[in-house]
Write a protein that holds these residues in place. Structure first.
Motif, PDB file in Angstrom:
ATOM      1  N   ARG A  79       0.843  -1.192   0.000  1.00 28.86           N
ATOM      2  CA  ARG A  79       0.000   0.000   0.000  1.00 28.86           C
ATOM      3  C   ARG A  79       0.880   1.244   0.000  1.00 28.86           C
ATOM      4  O   ARG A  79       1.732   1.390   0.877  1.00 28.86           O
ATOM      5  CB  ARG A  79      -0.891   0.031   1.240  1.00 28.86           C
ATOM      6  CG  ARG A  79      -2.242  -0.608   1.081  1.00 28.86           C
ATOM      7  CD  ARG A  79      -2.211  -2.104   1.055  1.00 28.86           C
ATOM      8  NE  ARG A  79      -3.571  -2.643   1.115  1.00 28.86           N
ATOM      9  CZ  ARG A  79      -3.864  -3.916   1.156  1.00 28.86           C
ATOM     10  NH1 ARG A  79      -2.906  -4.814   1.144  1.00 28.86           N
ATOM     11  NH2 ARG A  79      -5.112  -4.318   1.203  1.00 28.86           N
ATOM     12  N   LEU A  81       1.027   5.228   0.412  1.00 30.37           N
ATOM     13  CA  LEU A  81       0.343   6.424   0.903  1.00 30.37           C
ATOM     14  C   LEU A  81       1.218   7.624   0.565  1.00 30.37           C
ATOM     15  O   LEU A  81       2.349   7.728   1.037  1.00 30.37           O
ATOM     16  CB  LEU A  81       0.128   6.337   2.414  1.00 30.37           C
ATOM     17  CG  LEU A  81      -0.428   7.598   3.094  1.00 30.37           C
ATOM     18  CD1 LEU A  81      -1.820   7.934   2.575  1.00 30.37           C
ATOM     19  CD2 LEU A  81      -0.451   7.426   4.613  1.00 30.37           C
ATOM     20  N   ARG A 101      -2.812   4.353  -2.680  1.00 30.47           N
ATOM     21  CA  ARG A 101      -4.086   4.057  -2.007  1.00 30.47           C
ATOM     22  C   ARG A 101      -4.608   5.249  -1.213  1.00 30.47           C
ATOM     23  O   ARG A 101      -5.747   5.232  -0.748  1.00 30.47           O
ATOM     24  CB  ARG A 101      -3.903   2.872  -1.054  1.00 30.47           C
ATOM     25  CG  ARG A 101      -3.459   1.589  -1.713  1.00 30.47           C
ATOM     26  CD  ARG A 101      -4.509   1.020  -2.640  1.00 30.47           C
ATOM     27  NE  ARG A 101      -4.122  -0.285  -3.147  1.00 30.47           N
ATOM     28  CZ  ARG A 101      -4.484  -1.441  -2.592  1.00 30.47           C
ATOM     29  NH1 ARG A 101      -5.231  -1.450  -1.512  1.00 30.47           N
ATOM     30  NH2 ARG A 101      -4.088  -2.586  -3.121  1.00 30.47           N
ATOM     31  N   GLY A 102      -3.756   6.254  -1.032  1.00 34.22           N
ATOM     32  CA  GLY A 102      -4.183   7.411  -0.263  1.00 34.22           C
ATOM     33  C   GLY A 102      -3.286   8.594  -0.554  1.00 34.22           C
ATOM     34  O   GLY A 102      -2.210   8.455  -1.149  1.00 34.22           O
ATOM     35  N   TYR A 103      -3.743   9.777  -0.133  1.00 31.25           N
ATOM     36  CA  TYR A 103      -3.002  11.007  -0.425  1.00 31.25           C
ATOM     37  C   TYR A 103      -3.242  11.971   0.728  1.00 31.25           C
ATOM     38  O   TYR A 103      -4.360  12.448   0.934  1.00 31.25           O
ATOM     39  CB  TYR A 103      -3.501  11.608  -1.732  1.00 31.25           C
ATOM     40  CG  TYR A 103      -2.579  12.610  -2.386  1.00 31.25           C
ATOM     41  CD1 TYR A 103      -1.890  12.288  -3.544  1.00 31.25           C
ATOM     42  CD2 TYR A 103      -2.414  13.891  -1.857  1.00 31.25           C
ATOM     43  CE1 TYR A 103      -1.063  13.201  -4.175  1.00 31.25           C
ATOM     44  CE2 TYR A 103      -1.586  14.812  -2.468  1.00 31.25           C
ATOM     45  CZ  TYR A 103      -0.913  14.464  -3.630  1.00 31.25           C
ATOM     46  OH  TYR A 103      -0.086  15.370  -4.254  1.00 31.25           O
ATOM     47  N   ALA A 116      -4.094   7.647   8.707  1.00 28.07           N
ATOM     48  CA  ALA A 116      -4.052   7.345   7.273  1.00 28.07           C
ATOM     49  C   ALA A 116      -3.198   6.112   7.004  1.00 28.07           C
ATOM     50  O   ALA A 116      -3.553   5.264   6.175  1.00 28.07           O
ATOM     51  CB  ALA A 116      -3.507   8.546   6.506  1.00 28.07           C
ATOM     52  N   VAL A 120      -4.821   2.792   5.145  1.00 28.75           N
ATOM     53  CA  VAL A 120      -4.401   2.182   3.875  1.00 28.75           C
ATOM     54  C   VAL A 120      -3.892   0.760   4.101  1.00 28.75           C
ATOM     55  O   VAL A 120      -4.045  -0.108   3.238  1.00 28.75           O
ATOM     56  CB  VAL A 120      -3.339   3.028   3.138  1.00 28.75           C
ATOM     57  CG1 VAL A 120      -3.901   4.372   2.726  1.00 28.75           C
ATOM     58  CG2 VAL A 120      -2.079   3.192   3.950  1.00 28.75           C
ATOM     59  N   GLU A 124      -8.124   0.522   2.898  1.00 26.64           N
ATOM     60  CA  GLU A 124      -9.017   1.649   2.653  1.00 26.64           C
ATOM     61  C   GLU A 124      -8.315   2.706   1.799  1.00 26.64           C
ATOM     62  O   GLU A 124      -7.090   2.763   1.734  1.00 26.64           O
ATOM     63  CB  GLU A 124      -9.448   2.277   3.986  1.00 26.64           C
ATOM     64  CG  GLU A 124     -10.200   1.333   4.910  1.00 26.64           C
ATOM     65  CD  GLU A 124     -10.494   1.962   6.266  1.00 26.64           C
ATOM     66  OE1 GLU A 124     -10.434   3.208   6.362  1.00 26.64           O
ATOM     67  OE2 GLU A 124     -10.763   1.213   7.218  1.00 26.64           O
ATOM     68  N   ALA A 125      -9.123   3.530   1.143  1.00 26.65           N
ATOM     69  CA  ALA A 125      -8.597   4.706   0.443  1.00 26.65           C
ATOM     70  C   ALA A 125      -8.778   5.898   1.372  1.00 26.65           C
ATOM     71  O   ALA A 125      -9.841   6.073   1.962  1.00 26.65           O
ATOM     72  CB  ALA A 125      -9.346   4.931  -0.859  1.00 26.65           C
ATOM     73  N   ILE A 126      -7.746   6.713   1.498  1.00 29.87           N
ATOM     74  CA  ILE A 126      -7.798   7.805   2.471  1.00 29.87           C
ATOM     75  C   ILE A 126      -7.207   9.072   1.859  1.00 29.87           C
ATOM     76  O   ILE A 126      -6.210   9.012   1.140  1.00 29.87           O
ATOM     77  CB  ILE A 126      -7.044   7.415   3.771  1.00 29.87           C
ATOM     78  CG1 ILE A 126      -7.347   8.392   4.893  1.00 29.87           C
ATOM     79  CG2 ILE A 126      -5.561   7.264   3.531  1.00 29.87           C
ATOM     80  CD1 ILE A 126      -8.684   8.174   5.538  1.00 29.87           C
ATOM     81  N   PHE A 127      -7.851  10.208   2.139  1.00 27.94           N
ATOM     82  CA  PHE A 127      -7.391  11.484   1.592  1.00 27.94           C
ATOM     83  C   PHE A 127      -7.490  12.565   2.657  1.00 27.94           C
ATOM     84  O   PHE A 127      -8.404  12.544   3.485  1.00 27.94           O
ATOM     85  CB  PHE A 127      -8.254  11.913   0.396  1.00 27.94           C
ATOM     86  CG  PHE A 127      -8.354  10.891  -0.694  1.00 27.94           C
ATOM     87  CD1 PHE A 127      -7.346  10.762  -1.631  1.00 27.94           C
ATOM     88  CD2 PHE A 127      -9.451  10.053  -0.771  1.00 27.94           C
ATOM     89  CE1 PHE A 127      -7.435   9.812  -2.633  1.00 27.94           C
ATOM     90  CE2 PHE A 127      -9.550   9.101  -1.768  1.00 27.94           C
ATOM     91  CZ  PHE A 127      -8.535   8.980  -2.704  1.00 27.94           C
TER      92      PHE A 127
END
Length: 213
Positions: A79, A81, A101-103, A116, A120, A124-127
């Motif tokens: 993953r 991030l 997967r996230g930002y 976060a 991830v 999960e997707a996380i922003f």
């Protein structure tokens, strides 16, 4: 439960030191390695197989985008991030297309960054809030339906639709108030652009694309 192994990819010494200290303060997280370039990140990710890669975008050598694409290409279970200063749409969507997967933005508070990483790791997707707003706004924009045969002009597309209905040139000329010679010129141009040999082939192509119905 085993701690999550996090590979930190960050070329700025002070920020890198702060991130490592932050991770060390949480027993469920452990620093698997530290990288200062995209190439090093790709190599260490393949060797260490971390649960999460915390990726900066601006790096010496290959960018964080390219490194993300390479890491995920080798091991899709890793993953990534992104932790970045940039919140523009280009950076966000390039990272997501590369496999992130996230930002999360670098000005996020410590709890947000830790949450976060855990998110991830769970898949999960996380922003960050600002980034999430941009993502939602992008998908909320109305999408224009792409034109059929975009290489044709509007008039050529109109004539092709009439060809698809089986109309001969004189009928098309009458319908559009054009001279038969003008229609013939349009038809020749349509055939050339579609790379079809004759009227029957043009009719088939047009009907397959939904014209003439």
């Amino acid at each position: 439960m085993d701690p999550l192994h996090v590979l930190v990819v960050e070329d700025h010494p002070l920020f890198r030191k702060g991130v490592v200290a932050l991770l060390d303060a949480h027993p469920d997280l452990t620093v698997a390695g530290v990288c200062v370039s995209g190439e090093d990140a790709v190599a260490q990710a393949a060797e260490l197989r971390p649960d999460v890669v915390l990726m900066d975008l601006q790096l010496p050598g290959i960018s964080g985008i390219e490194a993300t694409r390479a890491i995920v290409g080798v091991d899709p279970d890793v993953r990534v991030l992104v932790l970045s200063l940039f919140e523009d749409e280009d950076s966000v969507f390039l990272a997501l297309r590369a496999g992130a997967r996230g930002y999360v933005l670098k000005d996020a508070d410590e709890d947000e960054i830790i949450s976060a990483i855990r998110a991830v790791a769970r898949g999960e997707a996380i922003f960050s809030q600002a980034v999430a707003g941009r993502v939602l706004a992008f998908f909320a924009q109305p999408r224009q339906t792409p034109k059929v045969f975009p290489g044709l002009t509007d008039r050529e597309r109109e004539i092709l639709a009439l060809i698809a209905q089986g109309r001969p040139n004189p009928a098309i000329a009458h319908s559009l108030s054009l001279s038969p010679k003008t229609v013939a010129n349009y038809v020749s141009a349509i055939f050339a652009k579609l790379q079809v040999a004759d009227r029957a082939e043009a009719m088939i192509r047009a009907r397959e694309a939904g014209l003439g119905s």
